[in-house]
Each structure stands twice: as C-alpha cells, then as structure tokens.
Design an enzyme around this catalytic site. Structure first.
Site, mmCIF file in Angstrom:
data_model
loop_
_atom_site.group_PDB
_atom_site.id
_atom_site.type_symbol
_atom_site.label_atom_id
_atom_site.label_comp_id
_atom_site.label_asym_id
_atom_site.label_seq_id
_atom_site.Cartn_x
_atom_site.Cartn_y
_atom_site.Cartn_z
ATOM 1 N N GLY B 18 42.510 58.422 42.994
ATOM 2 C CA GLY B 18 42.433 57.067 43.547
ATOM 3 C C GLY B 18 42.978 56.016 42.597
ATOM 4 O O GLY B 18 43.501 56.329 41.519
ATOM 5 N N CYS B 138 32.469 45.516 40.409
ATOM 6 C CA CYS B 138 33.538 44.894 39.613
ATOM 7 C C CYS B 138 33.394 43.375 39.497
ATOM 8 O O CYS B 138 33.879 42.785 38.527
ATOM 9 C CB CYS B 138 34.906 45.277 40.169
ATOM 10 S SG CYS B 138 35.084 45.116 41.948
ATOM 11 N N HIS B 263 40.122 40.229 39.073
ATOM 12 C CA HIS B 263 39.130 39.353 39.698
ATOM 13 C C HIS B 263 38.967 38.094 38.850
ATOM 14 O O HIS B 263 39.011 38.156 37.620
ATOM 15 C CB HIS B 263 37.763 40.042 39.741
ATOM 16 C CG HIS B 263 37.624 41.053 40.830
ATOM 17 N ND1 HIS B 263 38.569 41.270 41.799
ATOM 18 C CD2 HIS B 263 36.608 41.921 41.113
ATOM 19 C CE1 HIS B 263 38.155 42.226 42.617
ATOM 20 N NE2 HIS B 263 36.972 42.643 42.225
#
Lengths: 357, 357
Positions: B18, B138, B263
């Site tokens: 992934g 996250c 982020h």
C-alpha cells in the site's frame, strides 16, 4: 434599442473591469433595477473597452476628475479598487455630495465610516459623516451573517476562526496564478517529494507567498507585530465593529487553499448562553443571507464549489462542543466575489438608493 | 549478493504494497538496520510481486496463517492494514508471542493497547498486556510532538484544531482520485460557476464525500452522534490518551483539501500558565521530531509541499492570542505517510527491537 433611464440615482462603478467588477455587472443585470445611468470607470489602460451591463454595451471611461462629471447628491459611486486608489479618489467623489461605497481596506477602521453588512447592521448605512460606507473583507463577510444571527440569540463571548481562502480574492492575478500552476502539476506525481511542486511551479508565485497548487499557504496580507498578519487582524477588527463587540476575543488564522472561488471557514464560537444544536440550526435556517446545508448522513455539507456563483453563505457541520455546552462549531462557505464583495456592495447601494427614493 | 541476516529480530510488514508500505520500505532501506529477516505480506492479489527493501528484491507473500511461520517471541509484525484486517489477524500473530504494531483504528481505544508516539510517550511501549502497540491517526500524529512539548512546559487546558488533510491519507485510491480530478479541471475556468466542478468530475468522488480538486470537503470518517465525524472524535480521544489528559476539552473539525501528501493543522491551545512567544519558540525548536519554520517576513512558514517527503512536523505561525495570554496559536504540517504512519511505526518497532537487544 436604448431604454430611457431618466429615473433612479446614477451609479458609478470604479474598477469595473476587475474580477469583482465582472461579477457586479452580471448582478446589476439580474437584480431589481433601481438605477438611472450606470457609469463604468477603470484605469486608463482599460478605458475604451465595451462591457455589457443591463444588456447594453457600455464604454469604460478612464478614472479622472472628469469621469465623475454630472454626478451629485443622490448618486452613488462604488469603489472596487485597491486601497490606495480608494483613498485618493473617494474624497473627490464625496466633495460632489455623491455617496461612496468602498470595498477596500482604506476606510474600514475609520470610525466615521460605517462598516456594513446589510443582513447584520444595515441600519448603520444611514449615519455616514464622511459620505462613505465601507464593506468588510471577504473573510469577515463569509461568516458574519451566521454569526450575527447566533449572537442575537446567545450573545457571543469569543471566537476562533481558521480560513480556507480562494485564489480569486487576490483578483484576476490570483485566479490566473492558480490556473497556471494547476496546469503545471496536472497529471503528474508531483506533491510527494520535498520541493517537487516548488520546482515545477517556479519562482513566480503571483500574489501568494508560496506555490498554491497542491498546497496550502498559511499567510495572507502583510506582517504585523507579534507574527500576526494584517489580514488576520482585519478580520478580528471588522468582526468586532460589525457586531458592536469592541472587546470580543477573536483568534484568526488565514490560510490560502487551491480553490478558485469560494472562501470557507471553520468557526468555533462561545456564547454567554448555553447552546442547543437544534435551536441553533433553526436560527441559522431563518437568518437572512444564510442557507443551512447540514445533513452529513446524506452527504450534505457546504463546499466552496457548490457555494461559488451563489449569493448566500452556506452553513453546515453545526455541532455543540462535546466539552462545553456554551460553544458551537460550524463550517461556512460563501462566494468571495459575491457576498464577500460585489453582492454586499450592491446590497448597500440599494439600501442607500432606497433612502433617496 | 545476499547478505547474511542471522542477527536482529524478524520484521513482518503486513500491507507492504500500500501507500504507507511503499514509504516504509524506503525508510527501512535508509534507517539504521536493526533487523534480521524482513518479510513482506499483503493480500492474495498482491502475492508474488517483487519489492525492493534494503536493496534486495523480496517476494510478497499472501496473508495466511502460514505467512507467519517461523516468527516468535522477540519478533515484530507491523500492520499497515484496514482495521478489519488488523482485528482479524493481530491475535493470530500475538498468539506466537510476536509483538504487533498496528496503525489502524482497531486497537486505538483499547486501554490494554498502548497508543504511542515515541517523541511524546515512548515509555508506554513497554507495558503491552495484549502484545499489541497502536499508532495514532495521522491528524493526531501531525500535532502531537509539538503539543506534547508545549504541554510539558505550560500544562494544556483546551484545544481547538482545524485540519487541512491530504488525499494520500485515504491510500492510493485517495491520491489517484485527486490526480484524476486535477487532470479533469486543469487549464479550464471551472470553479467559478455553481456545479461546474461537480459536473466535470462526475459522480465518482473516490474515497471522498465530494469532489476534491479545486474544493475543500469538510467531512472525513463516519457519522457519529450530534453531527460529529468518527475522525474528529478519534483525534480528540487519541490526543487525550497520548497526553494522559483524559478530561481535556478538544474541538476538532476535519477538512480534506486538494493536497497529495502532507497534513496541515491550525491549532489554538490554551494553557494553565501564561505563554511567552519567544519561549514557546525555544521549546518547539528543542522538541524532538519538530522543526520550527517561523519567519513570515522572510516567507518562512510551513507548507505541506515542503513537509512532504520529510520526517519532522514543521511548525510555524507561532503567536500568542491577542486577547488571551494563556493561549497560543500555531500552524503545523507533517507528511501523513511518514510521521502520520510509516515513520511512527518504524520508530515504535525500533524501540521494541531495542528491548530485545
């Protein structure tokens, strides 16, 4: 086919060829027509261009003293110009008795100039010692109708705001910069390695302090004391003025995002009185200039691409803080060129035209 | 040329193919090599693929009971998998005495599973009654090192957070969705009229609740009571757990933005003790896992395209609230695939490997 325009005040639009000007001319063609002559004024560079307003081709004239010939008391001039142009030319116009509505920062802190959002403090337009009425910054305008309605019911005690600002608030240069950068990064794997977006976009970041495509930029305005930006302080000061809460604690962080049109804000508002979510939603639903879009289960929340091109502020994600029954959180989007600028100016102009009728 | 790997614990990576897996394998090739065998495990669909780790081609094997053959006490399995896969397979691994480090939400609320960010509460890995250690979401990971350092000095009292979340946190499907949408809207005037971006992007919004290109989406996770999203509640709960402040008032609004990786958060933190900006900057500068980038006059503030591909959390825009000397505002960016996932997992694994050494 030229219609007769004998009745109604004249409206001069200064800065008619900019991003806000374009939206305003569309609006004047669609809203109830209360105007006699509509005169389009811009920089000498744009003079001679033909623009359509109320289905008529109209020539843009250059901003000089002569541009205001024939205007007098009972007429209105809208300034959609940078602050230095507004500061220079507004007194020329008010000397004729013509009311100025200015959207720049030039007069927003002047206590003899009312700062008006019609849904919240429309009454304030009537007292204008300098003959000037100011409109707020587009970030303030995004949230103020919703906040004003909630304040009337619950009494605002403090405010924490984060913005997600669209590129078009920096004018055509803002939109063009984002579009150019979007083309440079489209269809690539840029954005995963340090510096790759900066390299692709190059040194020219237009009106923004860093590349905007695939990025967010936590800076807007000029540096002021203690690390605050002028834009953050403006939103604080304007919110206090419009709500008549001169001591209101307000914390703002201004952030630019890669959106073309439509400012978004997260708002955390604490009140004197306890807040009940269903009642807060009723207040927002009834508030003028606000639409409530708040059903996440059905995928309904405001987003800027939905708010762009529409007049109201879209409010959603309304919830009471889990740890403080006096605090409400919400998310709000509005078209920064409309409620944030052209629409608010048109509404103020119509209020004043109503006085003259 | 195959190196001998007789010493060091074995490390099984479940979900190796992934988005987080890719980053982890790069990291394992660059960080101090404390591992014996590194075993790559993924879904049956990915079995047989060859991936490079520590400069060696390594075959991916399918996730079955047999995949863990030979692992025992003193070995470690990292789960970079959805919560349902982690919940199903972690007990299979811990039954062998092998420690599980899980990055999903499966165990984050389990009080017998420590929730660990090494810079803040690394000591907590040692007490793991179920043999499982969890890493946080996250968004939590983006701010927690900075917050932890400030909390140690000033004692945190409450927190208001707004996120600007990158697409890659939704895995490869998130990045691919944003890239596809970016191509569809590039070089157009989309984003100025109501519905135009929605029409261009079509019905398929991938893992997001609305189109993401040229938009921001104030929704992430599943709907919980009173309009809150599961993601917002997770950030609140995890921040409380990691900082050991079970009653901390935390308000979070999660918003997706059209950024591929990195982020960003705006944070307003109020403390028990008065905050001095210069001292707060010193604390942040000295905090492990944090870099201070805070000179707006020189154009220095954190942005996600600069933080992407790097390990630390980038903190800037540090200022004391103008109306509250106990409150600090800051902006923080971190790579959601690194500090938000792979890096934190590698750090936890290395801490535990150190116990076994």
């Amino acid at each position: 086919m030229t219609r007769t325009r004998s009745s109604g005040p004249a409206l001069a639009v200064v800065g008619a060829t900019g991003a806000v000007g374009s939206v305003l001319l569309q609006m004047l063609s669609l809203r109830a027509d209360v105007w006699g002559e509509i005169r389009l004024i811009a920089s000498a560079r744009s003079a001679g261009r033909m623009l359509v307003v109320r289905a008529e081709e109209t020539e843009v004239i250059a901003l000089t003293e002569d541009a205001f010939d024939g205007l007098g008391p009972g007429d209105i001039a809208l300034f959609l110009t940078p602050a230095d142009i507004s500061a220079r030319w507004a007194p020329v116009v008010t000397a004729r008795g013509t009311v100025v509505i200015d959207l720049s920062a030039a007069f927003r802190e002047d206590l003899e100039v009312p700062l008006v959002v019609p849904e919240v403090n429309g009454h304030a337009v009537r007292i204008r010692p300098r003959g000037i009425v100011a409109g707020p910054d587009c970030v303030t305008a995004t949230m103020i109708a919703a906040l004003g309605a909630l304040h009337s019911e619950y009494a605002l005690r403090d405010l924490v705001v984060s913005s997600y600002q669209a590129a078009s608030a920096a004018g055509r240069a803002g939109s063009e910069t984002l579009r150019r950068q979007q083309s440079l990064v489209a269809g690539t794997s840029l954005g995963e390695q340090p510096g790759d977006v900066r390299r692709a976009v190059g040194e020219d970041t237009g009106p923004f302090a860093a590349p905007l495509a695939l990025n967010v930029v936590p800076w807007s305005g000029e540096l002021r004391a203690d690390g605050w930006s002028s834009h953050e302080l403006a939103v604080r000061g304007e919110t206090r003025r419009i709500l008549q809460l001169e001591q209101l604690p307000v914390s703002v962080t201004c952030v630019q995002v890669p959106v073309l049109t439509g400012h978004s804000l997260t708002v955390r508002a604490r009140f004197e009185r306890e807040v009940e979510a269903a009642h807060a939603r009723e207040i927002l639903e009834a508030a003028p200039g606000v639409v409530l879009v708040d059903d996440p289960a059905a995928g309904e929340f405001p987003t800027p691409v939905d708010a762009a091109g529409t007049d109201p502020a879209w409010v959603g994600r309304v919830r009471v803080s889990l740890d403080d029954p006096y605090a409400l959180e919400f998310f709000v989007c509005a078209d920064n060129l409309r409620k944030g600028a052209a629409l608010n100016a048109a509404q103020i102009a119509e209020l004043i035209a109503g006085e003259f009728a």
